[in-house]
Scaffold this motif. Sequence first.
Motif, PDB file in Angstrom:
ATOM      1  N   SER A   1       1.010  -1.149  -0.264  1.00  0.00           N
ATOM      2  CA  SER A   1       0.252  -0.135  -0.149  1.00  0.00           C
ATOM      3  C   SER A   1       0.933   1.391  -0.055  1.00  0.00           C
ATOM      4  N   THR A   2       1.960   1.454   0.857  1.00  0.00           N
ATOM      5  CA  THR A   2       2.808   2.422   1.022  1.00  0.00           C
ATOM      6  C   THR A   2       4.288   2.578  -0.660  1.00  0.00           C
ATOM      7  N   THR A   3       3.733   1.668  -1.293  1.00  0.00           N
ATOM      8  CA  THR A   3       4.405   1.165  -2.934  1.00  0.00           C
ATOM      9  C   THR A   3       3.394   2.362  -3.620  1.00  0.00           C
ATOM     10  N   LEU A   4       2.603   1.511  -3.243  1.00  0.00           N
ATOM     11  CA  LEU A   4       1.265   2.285  -4.345  1.00  0.00           C
ATOM     12  C   LEU A   4       0.813   4.028  -4.008  1.00  0.00           C
ATOM     13  N   LEU A   5       0.425   4.049  -2.600  1.00  0.00           N
ATOM     14  CA  LEU A   5       0.644   5.848  -2.656  1.00  0.00           C
ATOM     15  C   LEU A   5       1.681   6.034  -3.468  1.00  0.00           C
TER      16      LEU A   5
ATOM     17  N   GLU B   1       3.685  10.299  -7.484  1.00  0.00           N
ATOM     18  CA  GLU B   1       4.421  10.312  -8.391  1.00  0.00           C
ATOM     19  C   GLU B   1       3.476  10.361  -9.468  1.00  0.00           C
ATOM     20  N   ALA B   2       2.209  10.052 -10.109  1.00  0.00           N
ATOM     21  CA  ALA B   2       1.944  10.503 -11.177  1.00  0.00           C
ATOM     22  C   ALA B   2       0.546  11.531 -11.273  1.00  0.00           C
ATOM     23  N   LYS B   3       1.013  11.502 -10.200  1.00  0.00           N
ATOM     24  CA  LYS B   3      -0.220  13.546  -9.742  1.00  0.00           C
ATOM     25  C   LYS B   3       0.471  14.357 -10.339  1.00  0.00           C
ATOM     26  N   GLY B   4       1.883  13.885 -10.131  1.00  0.00           N
ATOM     27  CA  GLY B   4       2.918  15.311 -10.186  1.00  0.00           C
ATOM     28  C   GLY B   4       3.335  15.029 -11.833  1.00  0.00           C
ATOM     29  N   ALA B   5       3.181  13.940 -12.355  1.00  0.00           N
ATOM     30  CA  ALA B   5       2.938  14.038 -13.648  1.00  0.00           C
ATOM     31  C   ALA B   5       3.120  15.201 -14.644  1.00  0.00           C
ATOM     32  N   PRO B   6       1.944  15.957 -15.056  1.00  0.00           N
ATOM     33  CA  PRO B   6       1.746  17.724 -15.197  1.00  0.00           C
ATOM     34  C   PRO B   6       2.691  18.178 -14.998  1.00  0.00           C
ATOM     35  N   ALA B   7       3.276  18.603 -13.428  1.00  0.00           N
ATOM     36  CA  ALA B   7       4.023  19.824 -13.071  1.00  0.00           C
ATOM     37  C   ALA B   7       5.110  19.634 -13.508  1.00  0.00           C
ATOM     38  N   GLN B   8       6.020  18.186 -13.960  1.00  0.00           N
ATOM     39  CA  GLN B   8       6.735  17.594 -14.025  1.00  0.00           C
ATOM     40  C   GLN B   8       7.303  17.898 -16.017  1.00  0.00           C
ATOM     41  N   ILE B   9       6.129  17.642 -16.578  1.00  0.00           N
ATOM     42  CA  ILE B   9       6.632  17.710 -18.467  1.00  0.00           C
ATOM     43  C   ILE B   9       6.240  18.930 -17.999  1.00  0.00           C
TER      44      ILE B   9
ATOM     45  N   ILE C   1       1.233  21.139 -25.386  1.00  0.00           N
ATOM     46  CA  ILE C   1       0.861  18.920 -24.439  1.00  0.00           C
ATOM     47  C   ILE C   1      -0.198  18.356 -24.112  1.00  0.00           C
ATOM     48  N   ASP C   2      -0.720  18.068 -24.822  1.00  0.00           N
ATOM     49  CA  ASP C   2      -1.929  17.169 -24.085  1.00  0.00           C
ATOM     50  C   ASP C   2      -1.857  16.530 -23.711  1.00  0.00           C
ATOM     51  N   ILE C   3      -1.813  17.122 -22.029  1.00  0.00           N
ATOM     52  CA  ILE C   3      -1.581  15.430 -20.732  1.00  0.00           C
ATOM     53  C   ILE C   3      -2.845  14.886 -20.914  1.00  0.00           C
ATOM     54  N   SER C   4      -4.075  15.119 -21.547  1.00  0.00           N
ATOM     55  CA  SER C   4      -4.509  14.289 -21.364  1.00  0.00           C
ATOM     56  C   SER C   4      -4.798  12.918 -22.220  1.00  0.00           C
TER      57      SER C   4
ATOM     58  N   ALA D   1      -1.766   7.989 -16.928  1.00  0.00           N
ATOM     59  CA  ALA D   1      -1.135   8.681 -15.429  1.00  0.00           C
ATOM     60  C   ALA D   1       0.264   7.264 -14.791  1.00  0.00           C
ATOM     61  N   MET D   2      -1.059   6.393 -14.751  1.00  0.00           N
ATOM     62  CA  MET D   2      -0.049   5.506 -14.750  1.00  0.00           C
ATOM     63  C   MET D   2       1.761   5.286 -14.818  1.00  0.00           C
ATOM     64  N   GLN D   3       1.753   5.463 -16.298  1.00  0.00           N
ATOM     65  CA  GLN D   3       3.235   4.864 -16.997  1.00  0.00           C
ATOM     66  C   GLN D   3       3.854   5.876 -16.443  1.00  0.00           C
ATOM     67  N   TRP D   4       3.539   7.367 -15.706  1.00  0.00           N
ATOM     68  CA  TRP D   4       4.547   8.467 -15.826  1.00  0.00           C
ATOM     69  C   TRP D   4       5.533   7.627 -15.112  1.00  0.00           C
ATOM     70  N   PRO D   5       5.224   6.849 -13.560  1.00  0.00           N
ATOM     71  CA  PRO D   5       6.745   6.359 -12.728  1.00  0.00           C
ATOM     72  C   PRO D   5       7.543   5.697 -13.175  1.00  0.00           C
ATOM     73  N   PHE D   6       7.207   5.467 -15.015  1.00  0.00           N
ATOM     74  CA  PHE D   6       8.128   4.975 -15.567  1.00  0.00           C
ATOM     75  C   PHE D   6       8.908   5.158 -17.380  1.00  0.00           C
ATOM     76  N   ILE D   7       7.966   6.306 -17.287  1.00  0.00           N
ATOM     77  CA  ILE D   7       8.390   7.308 -18.689  1.00  0.00           C
ATOM     78  C   ILE D   7       9.399   8.538 -17.703  1.00  0.00           C
ATOM     79  N   LYS D   8       9.084   8.549 -16.574  1.00  0.00           N
ATOM     80  CA  LYS D   8       9.959   9.920 -15.981  1.00  0.00           C
ATOM     81  C   LYS D   8      11.429   9.631 -15.858  1.00  0.00           C
TER      82      LYS D   8
END
Length: 154
Positions: free
Chosen positions: A22-26, A31-39, A111-114, A118-125
């Motif tokens: 659960s900690t890892t999932l949270l 991380e995924a929620k932070g994608a737009p700011a990081q992009i 960039i069309d963030i939509s 979002a679930m791919q972001w931690p792998f793309i970052k």
Amino acid sequence: MAAGLGEASAIFAVADAGLKFSTTLLEYIREAKGAPAQINRIANVIETTSEQLKQVGQLIDNNVRRKVLSDSGVSSAQRCSDECNQILKTLRMTLCKNGWQQNFGDANADIDISLWSAMQWPFIKPKLEAPRAELDRIKLDLTFILTLASVLQA
């Protein structure tokens, strides 16, 4: 009594694994929620580097008449441009492989963030971090060239 200890131990192990998961999932979701700011940060680095590259291009264009930069300075600027081009190609390829679609001919297209999962972001970052750092390095090189030209013109 020994049987009860075995079951309790197994239950604690499952509970511990569940808490760790659960900690890892949270963390993953944060991380995924932070994608737009990081992009946006990556886009800003690209924009700033491109603006400096444009200024250096103008400097080299004027260098034919004013001869502010030496041939090695012009070569350094060209090398920066070539490296920047390769990094942009790498970024585009990485993003396209992960579902990003944009008209590459339109530099002002947002960039069309939509379109991003979002679930791919931690792998793309992590794949974008090295090119971003390289752009920062090129930006410093370009700043040095522009500063040197300013000093030589003064």
